[in-house]
Design a protein around this motif. Sequence first.
Motif, PDB file in Angstrom:
ATOM      1  N   LEU A  34       0.817  -1.221   0.000  1.00 43.39           N
ATOM      2  CA  LEU A  34       0.000   0.000   0.000  1.00 43.39           C
ATOM      3  C   LEU A  34       0.849   1.268   0.000  1.00 43.39           C
ATOM      4  O   LEU A  34       0.309   2.372   0.095  1.00 43.39           O
ATOM      5  CB  LEU A  34      -0.916   0.012   1.233  1.00 43.39           C
ATOM      6  CG  LEU A  34      -1.951  -1.117   1.304  1.00 43.39           C
ATOM      7  CD1 LEU A  34      -2.637  -1.113   2.668  1.00 43.39           C
ATOM      8  CD2 LEU A  34      -2.976  -0.991   0.191  1.00 43.39           C
ATOM      9  N   THR A  35       2.175   1.126  -0.096  1.00 45.75           N
ATOM     10  CA  THR A  35       3.084   2.270  -0.023  1.00 45.75           C
ATOM     11  C   THR A  35       3.333   2.855  -1.409  1.00 45.75           C
ATOM     12  O   THR A  35       3.499   2.124  -2.387  1.00 45.75           O
ATOM     13  CB  THR A  35       4.423   1.845   0.612  1.00 45.75           C
ATOM     14  OG1 THR A  35       4.175   1.314   1.913  1.00 45.75           O
ATOM     15  CG2 THR A  35       5.367   3.030   0.721  1.00 45.75           C
ATOM     16  N   ARG A  36       3.391   4.176  -1.487  1.00 47.13           N
ATOM     17  CA  ARG A  36       3.675   4.843  -2.758  1.00 47.13           C
ATOM     18  C   ARG A  36       5.132   4.641  -3.166  1.00 47.13           C
ATOM     19  O   ARG A  36       5.999   4.427  -2.318  1.00 47.13           O
ATOM     20  CB  ARG A  36       3.395   6.348  -2.644  1.00 47.13           C
ATOM     21  CG  ARG A  36       1.961   6.703  -2.313  1.00 47.13           C
ATOM     22  CD  ARG A  36       1.800   8.206  -2.257  1.00 47.13           C
ATOM     23  NE  ARG A  36       2.710   8.828  -1.283  1.00 47.13           N
ATOM     24  CZ  ARG A  36       2.807  10.135  -1.094  1.00 47.13           C
ATOM     25  NH1 ARG A  36       2.065  10.972  -1.802  1.00 47.13           N
ATOM     26  NH2 ARG A  36       3.652  10.615  -0.198  1.00 47.13           N
ATOM     27  N   ASP A  37       5.407   4.741  -4.464  1.00 43.90           N
ATOM     28  CA  ASP A  37       6.771   4.549  -4.966  1.00 43.90           C
ATOM     29  C   ASP A  37       7.741   5.550  -4.340  1.00 43.90           C
ATOM     30  O   ASP A  37       8.874   5.202  -3.988  1.00 43.90           O
ATOM     31  CB  ASP A  37       6.802   4.687  -6.499  1.00 43.90           C
ATOM     32  CG  ASP A  37       6.110   3.522  -7.184  1.00 43.90           C
ATOM     33  OD1 ASP A  37       6.015   2.443  -6.565  1.00 43.90           O
ATOM     34  OD2 ASP A  37       5.661   3.696  -8.334  1.00 43.90           O
ATOM     35  N   ASP A  39       7.708   6.854  -1.495  1.00 38.89           N
ATOM     36  CA  ASP A  39       7.938   6.612  -0.068  1.00 38.89           C
ATOM     37  C   ASP A  39       8.650   5.287   0.185  1.00 38.89           C
ATOM     38  O   ASP A  39       8.898   4.940   1.346  1.00 38.89           O
ATOM     39  CB  ASP A  39       6.599   6.601   0.698  1.00 38.89           C
ATOM     40  CG  ASP A  39       5.906   7.948   0.649  1.00 38.89           C
ATOM     41  OD1 ASP A  39       6.613   8.967   0.514  1.00 38.89           O
ATOM     42  OD2 ASP A  39       4.662   7.970   0.733  1.00 38.89           O
ATOM     43  N   HIS A  51       0.244   7.456   3.466  1.00 40.92           N
ATOM     44  CA  HIS A  51      -0.273   7.963   2.185  1.00 40.92           C
ATOM     45  C   HIS A  51      -0.486   6.760   1.263  1.00 40.92           C
ATOM     46  O   HIS A  51       0.169   6.618   0.236  1.00 40.92           O
ATOM     47  CB  HIS A  51       0.706   8.971   1.571  1.00 40.92           C
ATOM     48  CG  HIS A  51       1.081  10.092   2.502  1.00 40.92           C
ATOM     49  ND1 HIS A  51       0.231  11.128   2.789  1.00 40.92           N
ATOM     50  CD2 HIS A  51       2.211  10.306   3.229  1.00 40.92           C
ATOM     51  CE1 HIS A  51       0.809  11.962   3.640  1.00 40.92           C
ATOM     52  NE2 HIS A  51       2.017  11.478   3.921  1.00 40.92           N
ATOM     53  N   GLY A  52      -1.389   5.906   1.666  1.00 40.82           N
ATOM     54  CA  GLY A  52      -1.579   4.644   0.972  1.00 40.82           C
ATOM     55  C   GLY A  52      -2.049   4.794  -0.456  1.00 40.82           C
ATOM     56  O   GLY A  52      -2.682   5.789  -0.830  1.00 40.82           O
ATOM     57  N   THR A  53      -1.713   3.800  -1.255  1.00 42.35           N
ATOM     58  CA  THR A  53      -2.124   3.769  -2.653  1.00 42.35           C
ATOM     59  C   THR A  53      -2.485   2.336  -3.046  1.00 42.35           C
ATOM     60  O   THR A  53      -1.927   1.376  -2.501  1.00 42.35           O
ATOM     61  CB  THR A  53      -0.989   4.276  -3.570  1.00 42.35           C
ATOM     62  OG1 THR A  53      -1.393   4.156  -4.930  1.00 42.35           O
ATOM     63  CG2 THR A  53       0.278   3.464  -3.375  1.00 42.35           C
ATOM     64  N   LEU A  54      -3.401   2.212  -3.972  1.00 45.96           N
ATOM     65  CA  LEU A  54      -3.803   0.903  -4.495  1.00 45.96           C
ATOM     66  C   LEU A  54      -3.190   0.639  -5.867  1.00 45.96           C
ATOM     67  O   LEU A  54      -3.653  -0.253  -6.584  1.00 45.96           O
ATOM     68  CB  LEU A  54      -5.334   0.821  -4.579  1.00 45.96           C
ATOM     69  CG  LEU A  54      -6.086   0.883  -3.249  1.00 45.96           C
ATOM     70  CD1 LEU A  54      -7.597   0.893  -3.489  1.00 45.96           C
ATOM     71  CD2 LEU A  54      -5.704  -0.293  -2.350  1.00 45.96           C
ATOM     72  N   ALA A  55      -2.142   1.391  -6.195  1.00 46.75           N
ATOM     73  CA  ALA A  55      -1.526   1.226  -7.515  1.00 46.75           C
ATOM     74  C   ALA A  55      -0.984  -0.189  -7.702  1.00 46.75           C
ATOM     75  O   ALA A  55      -1.070  -0.759  -8.797  1.00 46.75           O
ATOM     76  CB  ALA A  55      -0.393   2.244  -7.694  1.00 46.75           C
ATOM     77  N   ARG A  58      -3.827  -2.444  -8.555  1.00 52.63           N
ATOM     78  CA  ARG A  58      -4.276  -2.226  -9.932  1.00 52.63           C
ATOM     79  C   ARG A  58      -3.340  -2.928 -10.916  1.00 52.63           C
ATOM     80  O   ARG A  58      -3.781  -3.467 -11.938  1.00 52.63           O
ATOM     81  CB  ARG A  58      -4.349  -0.728 -10.228  1.00 52.63           C
ATOM     82  CG  ARG A  58      -5.546  -0.046  -9.584  1.00 52.63           C
ATOM     83  CD  ARG A  58      -5.763   1.342 -10.176  1.00 52.63           C
ATOM     84  NE  ARG A  58      -4.688   2.251  -9.773  1.00 52.63           N
ATOM     85  CZ  ARG A  58      -4.735   3.033  -8.701  1.00 52.63           C
ATOM     86  NH1 ARG A  58      -5.812   2.981  -7.904  1.00 52.63           N
ATOM     87  NH2 ARG A  58      -3.748   3.842  -8.410  1.00 52.63           N
ATOM     88  N   ASN A 239       5.740  -2.201  -4.499  1.00 54.13           N
ATOM     89  CA  ASN A 239       4.341  -2.283  -4.089  1.00 54.13           C
ATOM     90  C   ASN A 239       3.575  -3.282  -4.951  1.00 54.13           C
ATOM     91  O   ASN A 239       2.706  -4.003  -4.462  1.00 54.13           O
ATOM     92  CB  ASN A 239       3.669  -0.910  -4.112  1.00 54.13           C
ATOM     93  CG  ASN A 239       3.820  -0.208  -5.452  1.00 54.13           C
ATOM     94  OD1 ASN A 239       4.387  -0.752  -6.390  1.00 54.13           O
ATOM     95  ND2 ASN A 239       3.312   1.014  -5.518  1.00 54.13           N
TER      96      ASN A 239
END
Length: 274
Positions: A34-37, A39, A51-55, A58, A239
Amino acid sequence: MSRSRRRTWVKTTIGVVLTGIMLFPVYWMLNVSLTRDQDMRKSPPDLLPLHGTLAGYRTVLDEQLPYLGTSLVIGLGTVVLTVALSAPAGYALAKLRPRGGGILNFVLLAAQMIPGIIMAMGFYAIYLQLGLLQSVPGLIVADSTLAVPFGVLIFTAFMSGIPGELLQAATTDGAGPLRTFWSIVLPISRNAVVTVSLFAFLWSWSDFVFASTLVNGGAHEPITLGIYHYIGNNNQQWNAIMATAVVASLPTAVILVLAQRYVAAGVTAGAVKD
């Protein structure tokens, strides 16, 4: 607080701490997924994905679904082949008492000690001649070689505990060995069937040695190779890697939780005799 209660609290605390240590890699896998690139290389790293992300997930949906589908087909095929071979063999060893049964049990135990890479090299040489490299059926057969010896031993132990009077009654009613096995023995052996099926699925789902040797580069690769293709010296998609690992872990975790009580009964079958 009494001495016995204090001892109980100490044991509980130690158990919770050890469980937390063992489960920390699972938590960190979920955190990184869930971590951004930007970070990813933070020092010190965030213990929570602030600052979670679902990238990453996806990416799994865009790129990894074919690998997951292939793994599912291979896992189910391995389960069917393993049970189809090991259940009758276990019944024969437990109840029909064929000549050389003791030697066969020893061979099955020895087969489980052979390193997987040696088996993979043997299969590679055979499949090269038969044209089965980079094929799903070939990988199903290879994965079954890990599960069949285990399955035969589990079925033999479980079916040895089935009362002989029950089988004798079926014989008196005119049932032959095949009918007795299919109508009487196999339904009674549900716990063993679930146990063998679960372990066969887990082994095939997590297999990397056979997959990388026999199907690497083919059109149908399992999820273990899908994760492996992400790994490289210049790769920044951690991620996506961890998200794929999380998604790949879910089916086995769910199956293990649902089948837990059957597995407990299946693996302890034959351990206690009257």
